[in-house]
Design an enzyme around this catalytic site. Structure first.
Site, mmCIF file in Angstrom:
data_model
loop_
_atom_site.group_PDB
_atom_site.id
_atom_site.type_symbol
_atom_site.label_atom_id
_atom_site.label_comp_id
_atom_site.label_asym_id
_atom_site.label_seq_id
_atom_site.Cartn_x
_atom_site.Cartn_y
_atom_site.Cartn_z
ATOM 1 N N GLU A 20 54.573 31.954 -60.358
ATOM 2 C CA GLU A 20 55.369 30.764 -60.009
ATOM 3 C C GLU A 20 56.328 30.401 -61.147
ATOM 4 O O GLU A 20 57.469 30.011 -60.915
ATOM 5 C CB GLU A 20 54.463 29.551 -59.752
ATOM 6 N N GLY A 33 27.879 60.801 -61.700
ATOM 7 C CA GLY A 33 27.793 61.857 -60.708
ATOM 8 C C GLY A 33 26.945 61.474 -59.515
ATOM 9 O O GLY A 33 26.732 60.289 -59.233
HETATM 10 N N1 LIG Z 1 32.440 66.181 -58.024
HETATM 11 C C1 LIG Z 1 32.411 65.003 -58.573
HETATM 12 O O1 LIG Z 1 33.096 64.073 -58.126
HETATM 13 C C2 LIG Z 1 31.551 64.767 -59.747
HETATM 14 C C3 LIG Z 1 31.692 63.598 -60.468
HETATM 15 C C4 LIG Z 1 30.861 63.403 -61.544
HETATM 16 C C5 LIG Z 1 29.918 64.382 -61.850
HETATM 17 N N2 LIG Z 1 29.834 65.507 -61.137
HETATM 18 C C6 LIG Z 1 28.846 66.547 -61.442
HETATM 19 O O2 LIG Z 1 27.586 65.943 -61.352
HETATM 20 C C7 LIG Z 1 26.687 66.608 -62.238
HETATM 21 C C8 LIG Z 1 25.859 65.616 -62.989
HETATM 22 O O3 LIG Z 1 25.143 64.887 -62.028
HETATM 23 P P1 LIG Z 1 23.906 64.004 -62.350
HETATM 24 O O4 LIG Z 1 23.452 63.497 -61.040
HETATM 25 O O5 LIG Z 1 22.989 64.709 -63.245
HETATM 26 O O6 LIG Z 1 24.570 62.898 -63.250
HETATM 27 P P2 LIG Z 1 24.950 61.366 -63.150
HETATM 28 O O7 LIG Z 1 24.783 60.803 -61.812
HETATM 29 O O8 LIG Z 1 26.271 61.232 -63.835
HETATM 30 O O9 LIG Z 1 23.893 60.763 -64.148
HETATM 31 C C9 LIG Z 1 22.597 60.579 -63.718
HETATM 32 C C10 LIG Z 1 21.856 59.897 -64.800
HETATM 33 O O10 LIG Z 1 22.261 58.557 -64.916
HETATM 34 C C11 LIG Z 1 21.235 57.856 -65.557
HETATM 35 N N3 LIG Z 1 20.973 56.569 -64.944
HETATM 36 C C12 LIG Z 1 20.830 55.418 -65.629
HETATM 37 N N4 LIG Z 1 20.524 54.430 -64.820
HETATM 38 C C13 LIG Z 1 20.444 54.932 -63.577
HETATM 39 C C14 LIG Z 1 20.110 54.372 -62.332
HETATM 40 N N5 LIG Z 1 19.834 53.085 -62.184
HETATM 41 N N6 LIG Z 1 20.095 55.186 -61.263
HETATM 42 C C15 LIG Z 1 20.385 56.503 -61.378
HETATM 43 N N7 LIG Z 1 20.699 57.090 -62.546
HETATM 44 C C16 LIG Z 1 20.722 56.318 -63.643
HETATM 45 C C17 LIG Z 1 19.970 58.725 -65.409
HETATM 46 O O11 LIG Z 1 19.622 59.264 -66.665
HETATM 47 P P3 LIG Z 1 18.762 58.345 -67.660
HETATM 48 O O12 LIG Z 1 17.589 57.858 -66.859
HETATM 49 O O13 LIG Z 1 18.428 59.218 -68.800
HETATM 50 O O14 LIG Z 1 19.643 57.244 -68.046
HETATM 51 C C18 LIG Z 1 20.388 59.832 -64.500
HETATM 52 O O15 LIG Z 1 19.752 61.042 -64.764
HETATM 53 C C19 LIG Z 1 27.552 67.468 -63.124
HETATM 54 O O16 LIG Z 1 27.416 68.811 -62.734
HETATM 55 C C20 LIG Z 1 28.939 66.990 -62.859
HETATM 56 O O17 LIG Z 1 29.864 68.012 -62.985
HETATM 57 C C21 LIG Z 1 30.623 65.734 -60.080
#
Ligand SMILES: NC(=O)c1ccc[n+]([C@@H]2O[C@H](COP(=O)([O-])OP(=O)(O)OC[C@H]3O[C@@H](n4cnc5c(N)ncnc54)[C@H](OP(=O)(O)O)[C@@H]3O)[C@@H](O)[C@H]2O)c1
Length: 353
Positions: free
Chosen positions: A56, A284
């Site tokens: 504004e 992820g």
């Molecule tokens: N294509 C895509 O769009 C895309 C995007 C991103 C990643 N990726 C791929 O995904 C893969 C990694 O996947 P990811 O599932 O292992 O990783 P993520 O979803 O990035 O991380 C998972 C981690 O987050 C932590 N976390 C903390 N609080 C959480 C909660 N409340 N709920 C769930 N998780 C929680 C946990 O570890 P802690 O308990 O130790 O904290 C869990 O193991 C890689 O290969 C990557 O390249 C793909």
């Protein structure tokens, strides 16, 4: 110059408001068009950055004395409080504007009351022109102000068969450069980018908004948030470089859910407290699944590549669905081709009970 209708002026004000997207948090985006007594446009403005002049004020400065007896067409109720700038309600009254047309009332209790102040000063106030359109342009801010936690957009990339990585774990680059450029533009419109520690350990992403061709960083960087229950983010992880602010959100700092992991609702409440209104959840699959299972995702932006992998992790894990009746229903609101890929935007439908 020919006169324009109030409806046309509001359409323009909404367009102007959109130019501030990504730069105004914790404030909303706002646009304003000032018409003189004959309906001619004499001033235009938008809120360009937090702490900068409100829409504004910009429009009034352009209009000068021609605002007297005119109509201010604004996308959001003019503020009524003194923050970093003075109340817009008072500025409109002082300029002698005789009518103010507002698309959306201000849900922020601190700033609302502008319409009442204007009416008390004898200014005509009309509400409700192009409300839906103005709401859509400000959806993240309005949603987060109304409920007290940020608007969450889950973005992912997958192959046509829904894989987010190959069987050997490689996932860069599933989608095209055009899609990745689009993602960087999306990062530029939010206040925070979230990733799970799993993604940081596997991909070591930078999570900055930048020009992919030459690496130049965007002027405004979203806060990088690693959701990392026990602080496993390596000391030399790229998210810890100085390119943008980073918060390693641990369970000790945020609070833990029943599974001992970071409590996601508490995380979002803390982000809201830190001024985050729109957050981009970049994965992820595990973290995205937890957000979706908790009903904490507002919008999904999926980039789907014309590739098949046949094996490898799914784009989404553990979203709390074990039978088809529990599937998370979506409404697709947009499908756009981005280079060779598709960008699909969808909204989770609210669940009954
Ligand atoms: N294509 C895509 O769009 C895309 C995007 C991103 C990643 N990726 C791929 O995904 C893969 C990694 O996947 P990811 O599932 O292992 O990783 P993520 O979803 O990035 O991380 C998972 C981690 O987050 C932590 N976390 C903390 N609080 C959480 C909660 N409340 N709920 C769930 N998780 C929680 C946990 O570890 P802690 O308990 O130790 O904290 C869990 O193991 C890689 O290969 C990557 O390249 C793909």
């Amino acid at each position: 110059m020919a006169s324009v209708s109030v409806d046309e002026a509001m359409r323009r004000a909404i367009e102007l408001a959109g130019r501030g997207l990504g730069a105004t948090s914790p404030n909303p985006v706002v646009g304003c068009v000032l018409l003189d007594a004959d309906g001619e446009v004499v001033g235009e403005g938008f809120h360009a950055y937090a702490g900068g002049p409100h829409a504004e004020i910009v429009a009034l400065a352009q209009a000068g004395t021609r605002a007297r007896g005119g109509t201010a067409v604004v996308t959001l109720e003019p503020c009524d409080h003194t923050g970093r700038t003075g109340p817009c309600s008072h500025a409109l009254i002082a300029a002698g504007v005789s009518r103010v047309v507002i698309a959306v009332p201000d849900p922020n209790p601190v700033a609302s009351g502008g319409a009442a102040t204007l009416r008390a000063a004898g200014v005509q106030v009309a509400l409700g022109v192009r409300t839906q359109e103005a709401e859509a342009g400000n959806v993240a801010w309005l949603t987060s102000m109304r409920r007290g936690w940020p608007y969450v957009i889950w973005k992912y990339a997958a192959t046509l068969d829904g894989r987010s990585a190959a069987a050997d774990g490689t996932s860069m680059w599933i989608t095209s450069e055009a899609a990745r450029i689009d993602v960087h533009a999306l990062r530029g419109t939010v206040d925070a980018v979230l990733a799970g520690v799993g993604t940081v350990l596997t991909d070591d992403p930078r999570l900055t908004a930048r020009n992919l061709r030459d690496g130049t960083l965007a002027i405004r960087q979203p806060l990088r948030v690693v959701v990392d229950s026990s602080g496993r983010t390596p000391a030399d992880a790229r998210v810890r470089d100085g390119a943008a602010r980073t918060w390693i959100a641990t369970a000790a700092e945020v609070g833990a859910g029943p599974d001992g992991r970071v409590d996601l609702a508490a995380l979002l409440a803390e982000l809201h407290h830190r001024g985050v209104r729109a957050a981009l959840l970049e994965g992820g699959p595990t973290l995205a699944g937890a957000f979706l299972a908790a009903g904490l995702v507002d919008r999904i932006v999926g980039y789907v590549a014309p590739k098949l992998l046949g094996a490898g992790p799914a784009a989404l894990l553990g979203a709390g669905v074990s039978t088809i009746a529990d599937a998370i229903d979506l409404e697709i609101t947009d499908v756009t081709r981005v280079g060779p890929d598709l960008r699909i935007t969808a909204l989770p439908r609210k669940r009954e009970g």
